[in-house]
Scaffold this active site. Sequence first.
Site, PDB file in Angstrom:
ATOM      1  CG  HIS A  48      -2.019  -0.991   1.170  1.00 20.34           C
ATOM      2  ND1 HIS A  48      -2.938  -1.050   0.151  1.00 20.34           N
ATOM      3  CD2 HIS A  48      -2.342  -1.994   2.021  1.00 20.34           C
ATOM      4  CE1 HIS A  48      -3.787  -2.048   0.385  1.00 20.34           C
ATOM      5  NE2 HIS A  48      -3.444  -2.646   1.503  1.00 20.34           N
TER       6      HIS A  48
ATOM      7  CG  ASP B  37      -3.107  -8.269   0.545  1.00 21.22           C
ATOM      8  OD1 ASP B  37      -2.438  -8.624   1.530  1.00 21.22           O
ATOM      9  OD2 ASP B  37      -4.116  -7.521   0.633  1.00 21.22           O
TER      10      ASP B  37
ATOM     11  CG  HIS C 299      -6.678  -5.000   1.469  1.00 23.93           C
ATOM     12  ND1 HIS C 299      -6.172  -5.879   2.410  1.00 23.93           N
ATOM     13  CD2 HIS C 299      -7.827  -4.513   1.990  1.00 23.93           C
ATOM     14  CE1 HIS C 299      -6.986  -5.913   3.458  1.00 23.93           C
ATOM     15  NE2 HIS C 299      -8.001  -5.106   3.229  1.00 23.93           N
TER      16      HIS C 299
ATOM     17  CG  ASP D 125      -5.431  -9.812   3.172  1.00 27.45           C
ATOM     18  OD1 ASP D 125      -5.109 -10.387   2.118  1.00 27.45           O
ATOM     19  OD2 ASP D 125      -5.065  -8.649   3.450  1.00 27.45           O
TER      20      ASP D 125
ATOM     21  CE1 TYR E 231      -2.987  -7.643   8.445  1.00 26.57           C
ATOM     22  CE2 TYR E 231      -4.510  -7.962   6.619  1.00 26.57           C
ATOM     23  CZ  TYR E 231      -3.351  -7.415   7.133  1.00 26.57           C
ATOM     24  OH  TYR E 231      -2.546  -6.652   6.334  1.00 26.57           O
TER      25      TYR E 231
END
Length: 351
Positions: free
Chosen positions: A166, A202, A204, A291, A330
Amino acid sequence: MQVVYSPEHARHDAEHEANFGQRVGLYELPIRAEEIRAALAADDDFTLVAPTEHGLDPILAVHDPDLVAYLEVAWRDFHAEAPDEREAFPDSYLHPALREGMQPGRAPATGKGRIGYWSWDTATPLVEGTYAAARAAVDVALTAASLVVDGGAPSAYALCRPPGHHAPRAAFGGYCFFNNAAIAAEWTVRSRQVKVTVLDVDYHHGNGIQQIFYNRPDVQYVSLHGDPDRAYPYFVGFADEMGAGKGLGTNLNLPLPEKCDDERYLTELERAVDAVDRFDPALVVVSLGVDTYGQDPIGDFALTRDSYPAAGAAVAALGRPMLIVQEGGYYVPALGQNVRSWLRGAAGLPA
Ligand code: SP5
Ligand code: ZN
């Protein structure tokens, strides 16, 4: 498969984040890396190795030198004005509309306000050991890259923490400070004069990687992720973002719906893998986040553990050197086994 790990990650030990104004427990915790390390250490098919120091130059090849200089002093700077806080958070951000029609914004010279110039979200606290941990994570990624690029290993795994995908060129956020995968990709491009793909699995979208390479013809970015119309990071990761200038066509986003299951995911991954094959990179850097798991507390996909060996094998089927860099994931009780499953698939080992 060799696993590069440093205990320095544990120096980034913040405790909270802000979700929609609520102070909640941080999801991105030291125990994440320890769970992954333990799962891999217990498996004879993996060997843990320590990173070597690579210095600042590979970081400065990707990030704004002013961001790097800020992160080195950020804790000291904040702590001097807020001595009672154990974690540094901004209270204001430089929204683009704030200075519309004026000279570009700049960071205040020192103090509490400065963090809001360099940060872009409310979930990325900085503590005393953050810079040391973030530097070590870059060394972990570069050491693993070297095992593949210089050492001829078919693949290697970088157990990076904090994660990186990110972080754009000139800001930090999304639990990320330095963009480990992008730094490893750029280091390979520069040292070997080759094309590199970053394939981001991922949950995201890796907005930082996309931003860093958006105009680049020699680095492809391909991502499967929760559609930004509903999923963090919200403002980047749409399907119509295909690169710009000489990099037009080198960015591929595959946004996915809520409750995405193994079958749909693996079908989309095949599309991604086909695009990678067409680009013909000398190295595939995988930004690995688990995740995507059904029980993840911040993702909304429905993947099961069975998808991970299949996903690792699908990427390995490219037959190209592969560097796997840890990003998110997570749900701590399954984290170690989920990562191990992906890596076993990537290494051609039985699930
Ligand atoms: C590397 C990485 O995976 N970074 C992700 C950063 C996400 N930060 C925002 C978290 C928002 C959490 N929303 C909570 C929903 C609870 N159901
Ligand atoms: Zn993530």
